[in-house]
Motif scaffolding. Sequence first.
Motif, PDB file in Angstrom:
ATOM      1  N   ASP A  15       0.834  -1.205   0.000  1.00 52.40           N
ATOM      2  CA  ASP A  15       0.000   0.000   0.000  1.00 52.40           C
ATOM      3  C   ASP A  15       0.867   1.251   0.000  1.00 52.40           C
ATOM      4  OD1 ASP A  15      -2.257  -1.510  -0.020  1.00 52.40           O
ATOM      5  OD2 ASP A  15      -2.756  -1.231   2.096  1.00 52.40           O
ATOM      6  N   LYS A  16       1.945   1.227   0.788  1.00 53.77           N
ATOM      7  CA  LYS A  16       2.839   2.386   0.866  1.00 53.77           C
ATOM      8  C   LYS A  16       3.458   2.675  -0.496  1.00 53.77           C
ATOM      9  CE  LYS A  16       6.950   4.164   3.218  1.00 53.77           C
ATOM     10  NZ  LYS A  16       8.020   3.878   4.208  1.00 53.77           N
ATOM     11  N   ASN A  17       3.900   1.613  -1.184  1.00 52.50           N
ATOM     12  CA  ASN A  17       4.496   1.783  -2.513  1.00 52.50           C
ATOM     13  C   ASN A  17       3.473   2.287  -3.519  1.00 52.50           C
ATOM     14  OD1 ASN A  17       6.959   0.851  -1.565  1.00 52.50           O
ATOM     15  ND2 ASN A  17       6.580  -1.268  -2.163  1.00 52.50           N
ATOM     16  N   GLU A  18       2.245   1.749  -3.421  1.00 52.17           N
ATOM     17  CA  GLU A  18       1.191   2.165  -4.343  1.00 52.17           C
ATOM     18  C   GLU A  18       0.842   3.631  -4.140  1.00 52.17           C
ATOM     19  OE1 GLU A  18      -3.583   1.451  -5.057  1.00 52.17           O
ATOM     20  OE2 GLU A  18      -2.418  -0.072  -3.991  1.00 52.17           O
ATOM     21  N   TYR A  19       0.706   4.052  -2.893  1.00 50.70           N
ATOM     22  CA  TYR A  19       0.342   5.438  -2.612  1.00 50.70           C
ATOM     23  C   TYR A  19       1.467   6.397  -2.979  1.00 50.70           C
ATOM     24  CZ  TYR A  19      -3.649   3.516  -0.072  1.00 50.70           C
ATOM     25  OH  TYR A  19      -4.804   2.849   0.262  1.00 50.70           O
ATOM     26  N   ALA A  20       2.721   5.948  -2.800  1.00 52.58           N
ATOM     27  CA  ALA A  20       3.860   6.781  -3.184  1.00 52.58           C
ATOM     28  C   ALA A  20       3.851   6.999  -4.694  1.00 52.58           C
ATOM     29  CB  ALA A  20       5.163   6.108  -2.756  1.00 52.58           C
ATOM     30  N   ASP A  21       3.458   5.967  -5.438  1.00 57.12           N
ATOM     31  CA  ASP A  21       3.378   6.072  -6.889  1.00 57.12           C
ATOM     32  C   ASP A  21       2.261   7.033  -7.293  1.00 57.12           C
ATOM     33  OD1 ASP A  21       4.522   5.225  -9.332  1.00 57.12           O
ATOM     34  OD2 ASP A  21       2.779   3.978  -9.734  1.00 57.12           O
ATOM     35  N   LYS A  22       1.135   6.975  -6.589  1.00 57.67           N
ATOM     36  CA  LYS A  22       0.007   7.863  -6.883  1.00 57.67           C
ATOM     37  C   LYS A  22       0.374   9.328  -6.700  1.00 57.67           C
ATOM     38  CE  LYS A  22      -3.950   4.835  -5.959  1.00 57.67           C
ATOM     39  NZ  LYS A  22      -4.633   5.104  -7.234  1.00 57.67           N
ATOM     40  N   GLU A  23       1.279   9.610  -5.772  1.00 56.04           N
ATOM     41  CA  GLU A  23       1.657  10.985  -5.488  1.00 56.04           C
ATOM     42  C   GLU A  23       2.441  11.629  -6.621  1.00 56.04           C
ATOM     43  OE1 GLU A  23       3.655  11.071  -1.711  1.00 56.04           O
ATOM     44  OE2 GLU A  23       1.773  11.566  -0.692  1.00 56.04           O
ATOM     45  N   THR A  24       2.859  10.836  -7.597  1.00 60.04           N
ATOM     46  CA  THR A  24       3.576  11.382  -8.754  1.00 60.04           C
ATOM     47  C   THR A  24       2.674  11.493  -9.976  1.00 60.04           C
ATOM     48  OG1 THR A  24       4.330   9.215  -9.557  1.00 60.04           O
ATOM     49  CG2 THR A  24       5.701  10.320  -7.909  1.00 60.04           C
ATOM     50  N   ARG A  25       1.379  11.137  -9.819  1.00 66.23           N
ATOM     51  CA  ARG A  25       0.478  11.112 -10.971  1.00 66.23           C
ATOM     52  C   ARG A  25      -0.632  12.147 -10.892  1.00 66.23           C
ATOM     53  NH1 ARG A  25       0.418   4.832 -10.766  1.00 66.23           N
ATOM     54  NH2 ARG A  25      -1.496   5.114  -9.580  1.00 66.23           N
ATOM     55  N   ALA A  26      -1.008  12.665 -12.058  1.00 69.89           N
ATOM     56  CA  ALA A  26      -2.189  13.516 -12.206  1.00 69.89           C
ATOM     57  C   ALA A  26      -3.200  12.736 -13.036  1.00 69.89           C
ATOM     58  CB  ALA A  26      -1.833  14.825 -12.901  1.00 69.89           C
ATOM     59  N   LEU A  27      -4.476  13.055 -12.862  1.00 74.96           N
ATOM     60  CA  LEU A  27      -5.538  12.312 -13.545  1.00 74.96           C
ATOM     61  C   LEU A  27      -6.399  13.272 -14.360  1.00 74.96           C
ATOM     62  CD1 LEU A  27      -6.223   9.237 -13.318  1.00 74.96           C
ATOM     63  CD2 LEU A  27      -8.139   9.907 -11.875  1.00 74.96           C
ATOM     64  N   VAL A  28      -6.619  12.929 -15.615  1.00 71.14           N
ATOM     65  CA  VAL A  28      -7.508  13.709 -16.476  1.00 71.14           C
ATOM     66  C   VAL A  28      -8.829  12.959 -16.583  1.00 71.14           C
ATOM     67  CG1 VAL A  28      -7.858  14.763 -18.740  1.00 71.14           C
ATOM     68  CG2 VAL A  28      -5.540  14.569 -17.793  1.00 71.14           C
ATOM     69  N   SER A 117     -14.941  17.672 -18.063  1.00 70.09           N
ATOM     70  CA  SER A 117     -13.521  17.323 -18.013  1.00 70.09           C
ATOM     71  C   SER A 117     -12.778  18.172 -16.986  1.00 70.09           C
ATOM     72  CB  SER A 117     -12.871  17.512 -19.385  1.00 70.09           C
ATOM     73  OG  SER A 117     -13.453  16.685 -20.355  1.00 70.09           O
ATOM     74  N   PHE A 118     -11.846  17.557 -16.293  1.00 72.40           N
ATOM     75  CA  PHE A 118     -11.011  18.302 -15.347  1.00 72.40           C
ATOM     76  C   PHE A 118      -9.770  17.486 -15.014  1.00 72.40           C
ATOM     77  CE2 PHE A 118     -14.187  15.884 -12.991  1.00 72.40           C
ATOM     78  CZ  PHE A 118     -13.462  15.255 -11.988  1.00 72.40           C
ATOM     79  N   VAL A 119      -8.834  18.114 -14.331  1.00 69.91           N
ATOM     80  CA  VAL A 119      -7.578  17.470 -13.943  1.00 69.91           C
ATOM     81  C   VAL A 119      -7.463  17.507 -12.422  1.00 69.91           C
ATOM     82  CG1 VAL A 119      -5.070  17.446 -14.223  1.00 69.91           C
ATOM     83  CG2 VAL A 119      -6.514  18.326 -16.064  1.00 69.91           C
ATOM     84  N   ARG A 120      -7.059  16.397 -11.835  1.00 69.11           N
ATOM     85  CA  ARG A 120      -6.859  16.340 -10.380  1.00 69.11           C
ATOM     86  C   ARG A 120      -5.724  15.384 -10.045  1.00 69.11           C
ATOM     87  NH1 ARG A 120      -8.566  11.356  -8.934  1.00 69.11           N
ATOM     88  NH2 ARG A 120     -10.587  10.514  -9.573  1.00 69.11           N
ATOM     89  N   ILE A 121      -5.428  15.246  -8.763  1.00 69.55           N
ATOM     90  CA  ILE A 121      -4.425  14.279  -8.343  1.00 69.55           C
ATOM     91  C   ILE A 121      -4.995  12.872  -8.498  1.00 69.55           C
ATOM     92  CG2 ILE A 121      -3.393  15.895  -6.703  1.00 69.55           C
ATOM     93  CD1 ILE A 121      -4.813  14.406  -4.456  1.00 69.55           C
ATOM     94  N   ASP A 122      -4.123  11.871  -8.485  1.00 66.78           N
ATOM     95  CA  ASP A 122      -4.563  10.471  -8.545  1.00 66.78           C
ATOM     96  C   ASP A 122      -4.898  10.041  -7.122  1.00 66.78           C
ATOM     97  OD1 ASP A 122      -5.125   7.937  -9.365  1.00 66.78           O
ATOM     98  OD2 ASP A 122      -3.041   7.353  -9.754  1.00 66.78           O
ATOM     99  N   LEU A 123      -6.185   9.951  -6.822  1.00 70.45           N
ATOM    100  CA  LEU A 123      -6.637   9.722  -5.459  1.00 70.45           C
ATOM    101  C   LEU A 123      -6.484   8.277  -4.994  1.00 70.45           C
ATOM    102  CD1 LEU A 123      -9.962  11.783  -5.601  1.00 70.45           C
ATOM    103  CD2 LEU A 123      -7.748  12.537  -4.723  1.00 70.45           C
ATOM    104  N   THR A 124      -6.237   8.107  -3.709  1.00 71.86           N
ATOM    105  CA  THR A 124      -6.221   6.786  -3.088  1.00 71.86           C
ATOM    106  C   THR A 124      -7.667   6.360  -2.859  1.00 71.86           C
ATOM    107  OG1 THR A 124      -6.267   7.618  -0.813  1.00 71.86           O
ATOM    108  CG2 THR A 124      -4.090   7.416  -1.877  1.00 71.86           C
ATOM    109  N   PRO A 125      -7.920   5.083  -2.555  1.00 75.67           N
ATOM    110  CA  PRO A 125      -9.297   4.644  -2.284  1.00 75.67           C
ATOM    111  C   PRO A 125      -9.983   5.459  -1.191  1.00 75.67           C
ATOM    112  CG  PRO A 125      -7.906   2.740  -2.633  1.00 75.67           C
ATOM    113  CD  PRO A 125      -6.981   3.931  -2.610  1.00 75.67           C
ATOM    114  N   THR A 126      -9.264   5.763  -0.115  1.00 75.77           N
ATOM    115  CA  THR A 126      -9.863   6.559   0.971  1.00 75.77           C
ATOM    116  C   THR A 126     -10.179   7.965   0.497  1.00 75.77           C
ATOM    117  OG1 THR A 126      -8.669   5.303   2.666  1.00 75.77           O
ATOM    118  CG2 THR A 126      -9.499   7.469   3.291  1.00 75.77           C
ATOM    119  N   GLN A 127      -9.279   8.557  -0.282  1.00 76.19           N
ATOM    120  CA  GLN A 127      -9.515   9.900  -0.807  1.00 76.19           C
ATOM    121  C   GLN A 127     -10.681   9.921  -1.791  1.00 76.19           C
ATOM    122  OE1 GLN A 127      -5.591  10.623  -2.343  1.00 76.19           O
ATOM    123  NE2 GLN A 127      -4.905  11.683  -0.483  1.00 76.19           N
ATOM    124  N   LEU A 128     -10.840   8.841  -2.570  1.00 75.10           N
ATOM    125  CA  LEU A 128     -11.975   8.745  -3.485  1.00 75.10           C
ATOM    126  C   LEU A 128     -13.288   8.751  -2.723  1.00 75.10           C
ATOM    127  CD1 LEU A 128     -10.838   6.139  -6.172  1.00 75.10           C
ATOM    128  CD2 LEU A 128     -11.598   8.482  -6.600  1.00 75.10           C
TER     129      LEU A 128
END
Length: 205
Positions: A15-28, A117-128
């Motif tokens: 989970d830590k690795n997955e969330y760290a990866d999400k912190e480098t991504r943006a979502l369209v 359409s919009f751009v946001r961070i790549d959210l974790t399940p809890t953030q979603l």
Amino acid sequence: MAREVYEACTKAVMDKNEYADKETRALVIGSTESKVPAESLKKDEELVASLIDYSESEAAKKALADGKVTHHRHLIDRPAHKRPLKIKFESKDIRDSFLKGIRSKKGRPPPLVSPSSFVRIDLTPTQLALEREARQEAVKKNLEAGHLLYGVRDFSLITYKHPRALPPNYGTPRESRYLSAADIPSTDASSSGAPSTTASTASST
């Protein structure tokens, strides 16, 4: 007991690795796709380049020029239509610089044609889960106010400094799903705090 502890620790590391990866991504969200994979890939490359150029983030521009920005549609096994487009940067700092550049400008980025359409961070399940709660709360408050006063940025409820008229058919399930302030500049909104964490979680890998 030892097995349960091992599995729990392994999951925590994953989970830590997955969330760290999400912190480098943006979502369209809401960008259309072509049914022809090659055409879709080309359009996505052009969209990513256009958004980075629009952001005026020098760090993101350099990363793109160096070939260090990647992207893919999520989920891969679903039919092409309007699947989320994930843009991965080298670091959280570059991702944040990209988003800050987009959000510092008034209105929707020109490359994004659709009103949903919009751009946001790549959210974790809890953030979603928090985002869904915030969207529902924003719609409720806007209907009570009689105008567009509240929106959502990433997973927090925000207040617009300049309220606008409610869009047609406002308050429908589809409207609450797509209401977002991801393209509203920070100068036009102020944080109103995040909603509670009681909503169920959902996958966003």
